[in-house]
Enzyme design. Structure first.
Site, PDB file in Angstrom:
ATOM      1  N   ASN A 101       0.803  -1.211   0.000  1.00  8.44           N
ATOM      2  CA  ASN A 101       0.000   0.000   0.000  1.00  8.44           C
ATOM      3  C   ASN A 101       0.834   1.258   0.000  1.00  8.44           C
ATOM      4  O   ASN A 101       0.303   2.350  -0.123  1.00  8.44           O
ATOM      5  CB  ASN A 101      -0.904   0.012   1.233  1.00  8.44           C
ATOM      6  CG  ASN A 101      -2.135  -0.848   0.995  1.00  8.44           C
ATOM      7  OD1 ASN A 101      -2.233  -1.520  -0.031  1.00  8.44           O
ATOM      8  ND2 ASN A 101      -3.046  -0.809   1.914  1.00  8.44           N
ATOM      9  N   HIS A 202      -4.074  -3.920 -15.385  1.00  6.01           N
ATOM     10  CA  HIS A 202      -2.778  -3.287 -15.668  1.00  6.01           C
ATOM     11  C   HIS A 202      -2.693  -2.717 -17.079  1.00  6.01           C
ATOM     12  O   HIS A 202      -1.607  -2.455 -17.570  1.00  6.01           O
ATOM     13  CB  HIS A 202      -1.638  -4.285 -15.401  1.00  6.01           C
ATOM     14  CG  HIS A 202      -1.506  -4.639 -13.948  1.00  6.01           C
ATOM     15  ND1 HIS A 202      -0.811  -5.733 -13.494  1.00  6.01           N
ATOM     16  CD2 HIS A 202      -1.989  -4.024 -12.830  1.00  6.01           C
ATOM     17  CE1 HIS A 202      -0.878  -5.785 -12.167  1.00  6.01           C
ATOM     18  NE2 HIS A 202      -1.591  -4.757 -11.741  1.00  6.01           N
TER      19      HIS A 202
HETATM   20  C1  HEM Z   1      -2.960 -10.340  -9.896  1.00  7.57           C
HETATM   21  C2  HEM Z   1      -2.260  -9.808  -8.955  1.00  7.57           C
HETATM   22  C3  HEM Z   1      -1.790  -8.374  -8.942  1.00  7.57           C
HETATM   23  C4  HEM Z   1      -0.543  -7.967  -8.630  1.00  7.57           C
HETATM   24  C5  HEM Z   1       0.629  -8.847  -8.232  1.00  7.57           C
HETATM   25  C6  HEM Z   1      -0.520  -6.531  -8.751  1.00  7.57           C
HETATM   26  C7  HEM Z   1       0.579  -5.746  -8.484  1.00  7.57           C
HETATM   27  C8  HEM Z   1       0.670  -4.401  -8.764  1.00  7.57           C
HETATM   28  C9  HEM Z   1       1.838  -3.594  -8.543  1.00  7.57           C
HETATM   29  C10 HEM Z   1       3.123  -4.061  -7.896  1.00  7.57           C
HETATM   30  C11 HEM Z   1       1.574  -2.355  -9.014  1.00  7.57           C
HETATM   31  C12 HEM Z   1       2.530  -1.168  -9.076  1.00  7.57           C
HETATM   32  C13 HEM Z   1       2.439  -0.309  -7.859  1.00  7.57           C
HETATM   33  C14 HEM Z   1       3.531   0.732  -7.880  1.00  7.57           C
HETATM   34  O1  HEM Z   1       4.688   0.359  -7.984  1.00  7.57           O
HETATM   35  O2  HEM Z   1       3.202   1.927  -7.810  1.00  7.57           O
HETATM   36  C15 HEM Z   1       0.227  -2.368  -9.526  1.00  7.57           C
HETATM   37  C16 HEM Z   1      -0.395  -1.283 -10.082  1.00  7.57           C
HETATM   38  C17 HEM Z   1      -1.699  -1.287 -10.485  1.00  7.57           C
HETATM   39  N1  HEM Z   1      -2.588  -2.334 -10.351  1.00  7.57           N
HETATM   40 FE1  HEM Z   1      -2.160  -4.213  -9.805  1.00  7.57          FE
HETATM   41  N2  HEM Z   1      -1.737  -6.097  -9.151  1.00  7.57           N
HETATM   42  C18 HEM Z   1      -2.559  -7.177  -9.278  1.00  7.57           C
HETATM   43  C19 HEM Z   1      -3.894  -7.162  -9.617  1.00  7.57           C
HETATM   44  C20 HEM Z   1      -4.590  -6.029  -9.949  1.00  7.57           C
HETATM   45  C21 HEM Z   1      -6.022  -5.971 -10.142  1.00  7.57           C
HETATM   46  C22 HEM Z   1      -6.979  -7.133  -9.936  1.00  7.57           C
HETATM   47  C23 HEM Z   1      -6.314  -4.689 -10.494  1.00  7.57           C
HETATM   48  C24 HEM Z   1      -7.646  -4.096 -10.815  1.00  7.57           C
HETATM   49  C25 HEM Z   1      -8.592  -4.734 -11.445  1.00  7.57           C
HETATM   50  C26 HEM Z   1      -5.077  -3.959 -10.525  1.00  7.57           C
HETATM   51  C27 HEM Z   1      -4.957  -2.644 -10.890  1.00  7.57           C
HETATM   52  C28 HEM Z   1      -3.784  -1.917 -10.850  1.00  7.57           C
HETATM   53  C29 HEM Z   1      -3.676  -0.564 -11.343  1.00  7.57           C
HETATM   54  C30 HEM Z   1      -4.770   0.249 -12.018  1.00  7.57           C
HETATM   55  C31 HEM Z   1      -2.359  -0.152 -11.102  1.00  7.57           C
HETATM   56  C32 HEM Z   1      -1.754   1.218 -11.387  1.00  7.57           C
HETATM   57  C33 HEM Z   1      -1.921   2.077 -10.159  1.00  7.57           C
HETATM   58  C34 HEM Z   1      -1.452   3.499 -10.301  1.00  7.57           C
HETATM   59  O3  HEM Z   1      -1.118   3.941 -11.386  1.00  7.57           O
HETATM   60  O4  HEM Z   1      -1.452   4.191  -9.273  1.00  7.57           O
HETATM   61  N3  HEM Z   1      -4.055  -4.793 -10.158  1.00  7.57           N
HETATM   62  N4  HEM Z   1      -0.299  -3.632  -9.343  1.00  7.57           N
HETATM   63  C1  LIG Z   2      -1.258   5.767   1.210  1.00  9.43           C
HETATM   64  C2  LIG Z   2      -0.058   5.754   2.045  1.00  9.43           C
HETATM   65  O1  LIG Z   2       0.999   6.098   1.593  1.00  9.43           O
HETATM   66  N1  LIG Z   2      -0.244   5.343   3.275  1.00  9.43           N
HETATM   67  C3  LIG Z   2       0.794   5.185   4.265  1.00  9.43           C
HETATM   68  C4  LIG Z   2       1.829   4.224   3.777  1.00  9.43           C
HETATM   69  O2  LIG Z   2       2.788   4.034   4.763  1.00  9.43           O
HETATM   70  C5  LIG Z   2       3.492   5.198   5.139  1.00  9.43           C
HETATM   71  C6  LIG Z   2       4.581   4.790   6.105  1.00  9.43           C
HETATM   72  O3  LIG Z   2       4.117   3.983   7.122  1.00  9.43           O
HETATM   73  C7  LIG Z   2       2.536   6.228   5.717  1.00  9.43           C
HETATM   74  O4  LIG Z   2       3.212   7.407   6.022  1.00  9.43           O
HETATM   75  C8  LIG Z   2       1.444   6.492   4.699  1.00  9.43           C
HETATM   76  O5  LIG Z   2       0.491   7.335   5.247  1.00  9.43           O
END
Ligand code: HEM
Ligand SMILES: CC(=O)N[C@H]1CO[C@H](CO)[C@@H](O)[C@@H]1O
Ligand SMILES: *[C@@H]1O[C@H](CO)[C@@H](O)[C@H](O)[C@H]1NC(C)=O
Ligand SMILES: *[C@@H]1O[C@H](CO)[C@@H](O)[C@H](O)[C@H]1NC(C)=O
Ligand SMILES: *[C@@H]1O[C@H](CO)[C@@H](O)[C@H](O)[C@H]1NC(C)=O
Ligand SMILES: *[C@@H]1O[C@H](CO)[C@@H](O)[C@H](O)[C@H]1NC(C)=O
Ligand SMILES: *[C@@H]1O[C@H](CO)[C@@H](O)[C@H](O)[C@H]1NC(C)=O
Length: 350
Positions: A101, A202
């Site tokens: 998160n 994704h």
């Molecule tokens: C299947 C297992 C899944 C894994 C392991 C996974 C993992 C991740 C990770 C590691 C990120 C990047 C976060 C970052 O580095 O900022 C990400 C981004 C994202 N994931 Fe997943 N995810 C999964 C499933 C899903 C599902 C089910 C959804 C929605 C239907 C989803 C929607 C998204 C979206 C929209 C982002 C981009 C978020 C952003 O731009 O702030 N993911 N995910």
């Molecule tokens: C959304 C978010 O960044 N929530 C928390 C994630 O964890 C850090 C460190 O514990 C917090 O400062 C954020 O509020």
């Protein structure tokens, strides 16, 4: 003539674009959820939310990805009860403090709080934060070019937050392979088609180097297309870099089936993405979605509708939060319901 033809095309396109994919007949609803929950108490809830999000996305379409991911995290951890929205600093160590998160967008929480205020102004405090998050996720999909679909409503907001450990146990890691992801999601009753369809989330949004550097360092993943790997090394020149890149190189901000086309070309970003193509269990599903966007949309809507019902609280359970970031301080049932609710939602998730 030309203009009459083009307005015909325009109308035809609008009709196609706005014809919703209805799943009401094929997905059974959990008791307490309904397709018309706020028909009497807040008939405008969905239009209020859509109108505001349209404005938000016109300024920054990236916020759609943030909102979609918040709903996914909410549902996977302790059920879709808005527990992910609870502010760790005021509620104690919460979902927001667990590593997956750390990269949820703060702005997504702010947008949901803004929606809460707009909806309250219209109807009073009758719509839950969990429902607002579910509707916002749907609108994020639709307003990014994805399918239109109905969302069953009637969720209530949880009184407890998930611990760091529960959060970690319930969210799959991007370094996992397809068989690990399939096993983890089968525990929540998702089949292989659901898993591939959900991963299609994704098709929009961003990821930090930390989520995919396992594929670059210390050795390069052989299932990573060479030119794409070079681009990724530019963004993340060493391990532990904090830059971000787009999840979907072909159409980063559009909700479409290009994510699956990427996988076929070995241009998936995470191990958990690319391995859906490498693993024979899921390869044909990936290929079918790469070829047929409508099929992907249909399966995505089904899987989202399932996901949106994980561990929901309904009826008189939980509460309707006044502020999505904090539970209501005036809830007299607080202590009594904590125990009951926890037992129940964990059981449902298993
Ligand atoms: C299947 C297992 C899944 C894994 C392991 C996974 C993992 C991740 C990770 C590691 C990120 C990047 C976060 C970052 O580095 O900022 C990400 C981004 C994202 N994931 Fe997943 N995810 C999964 C499933 C899903 C599902 C089910 C959804 C929605 C239907 C989803 C929607 C998204 C979206 C929209 C982002 C981009 C978020 C952003 O731009 O702030 N993911 N995910
Ligand atoms: C959304 C978010 O960044 N929530 C928390 C994630 O964890 C850090 C460190 O514990 C917090 O400062 C954020 O509020
Ligand atoms: C959380 O998980 C870690 C590692 O598995 C473990 O050491 C710790 O005791 C757990 N904490 C709680 C509160 O369960
Ligand atoms: C998936 O990963 C697990 C854990 O690392 C490993 O045991 C398993 O062999 C892998 N499966 C495949 C098909 O690569
Ligand atoms: C990566 O981040 C650094 C600063 O941390 C910045 O100078 C560089 O331009 C970024 N690279 C990319 C490709 O975003
Ligand atoms: C990256 O961070 C991990 C864990 O914090 C550490 O073990 C590793 O040495 C770091 N790698 C580099 C290249 O800094
Ligand atoms: C909601 O709660 C958060 C966290 O305590 C607080 O920062 C914010 O100001 C509150 N919002 C409203 C509208 O009261």
């Amino acid at each position: 003539m030309a203009s009459r033809f083009s307005s015909f095309v325009l109308i035809a396109c609008l009709v196609i674009a706005s014809s919703p994919v209805h799943v009401s007949s094929s997905v059974p609803l959990k008791k307490g959820l309904s397709w018309s929950f706020y028909e009497k108490s807040c008939p405008k809830v969905e239009s209020v939310i859509r109108k505001h999000l349209k404005k938000v996305f016109e300024e920054d379409i990236g916020q759609a990805a943030g909102l979609l991911r918040v709903h996914f995290h909410d549902c996977f951890v302790k059920g879709c009860d808005a527990s992910v929205l609870l502010d760790g600093s005021t509620s104690g160590p919460s979902e927001q403090d667990a590593p997956p998160n750390l990269t949820l967008r703060r702005t997504a929480f702010k947008i949901i709080d803004d929606l809460r205020e707009l909806v309250d102004k219209k109807c009073g405090r009758v719509v839950s934060c969990a429902d607002i998050a579910a509707i916002a996720a749907r609108d994020s999909v639709y307003l990014s070019g994805g399918p239109e679909y109905d969302v069953p409503l009637g969720r209530r907001d949880g009184l407890t937050f998930a611990t760091r450990n529960v959060t970690l146990e319930n969210l799959p890691a991007p370094t996992e392979n397809a068989s690990q992801i399939l096993t983890a999601l089968a525990k929540k009753h998702f089949d292989a088609t659901d898993v591939v369809a959900l991963s299609g989330g994704h098709t929009i949004g961003l990821a930090h180097c930390g989520a995919f550097e396992n594929r670059l360092y210390p050795t390069q993943d052989p299932t990573l297309e060479k030119t794409f790997a070079l681009d990724l090394k530019d963004v993340c020149p060493t391990a532990n870099y904090t830059n971000t890149t787009v999840n979907d190189i072909r159409s980063p901000n559009r909700f479409d089936n290009k994510y699956f086309v990427n996988l076929v070309h070995r241009q998936g970003l995470f191990t958990s993405d690319q391995d859906l193509y490498e693993d024979p269990t899921t390869r044909d599903i990936v290929t079918s979605f790469a070829k047929d966007q409508e099929l992907f949309f249909e399966k995505f809507v089904l899987a989202m509708t399932k996901m949106g019902q994980l561990g929901v609280l309904t009826g008189t359970k939980g509460e309707i939060r006044a502020n999505c970031s904090v539970r209501n301080s005036d809830n007299p049932d607080f202590l009594a319901s904590v125990v009951e609710e926890d037992v129940e939602s964990y059981a449902e998730l298993k």
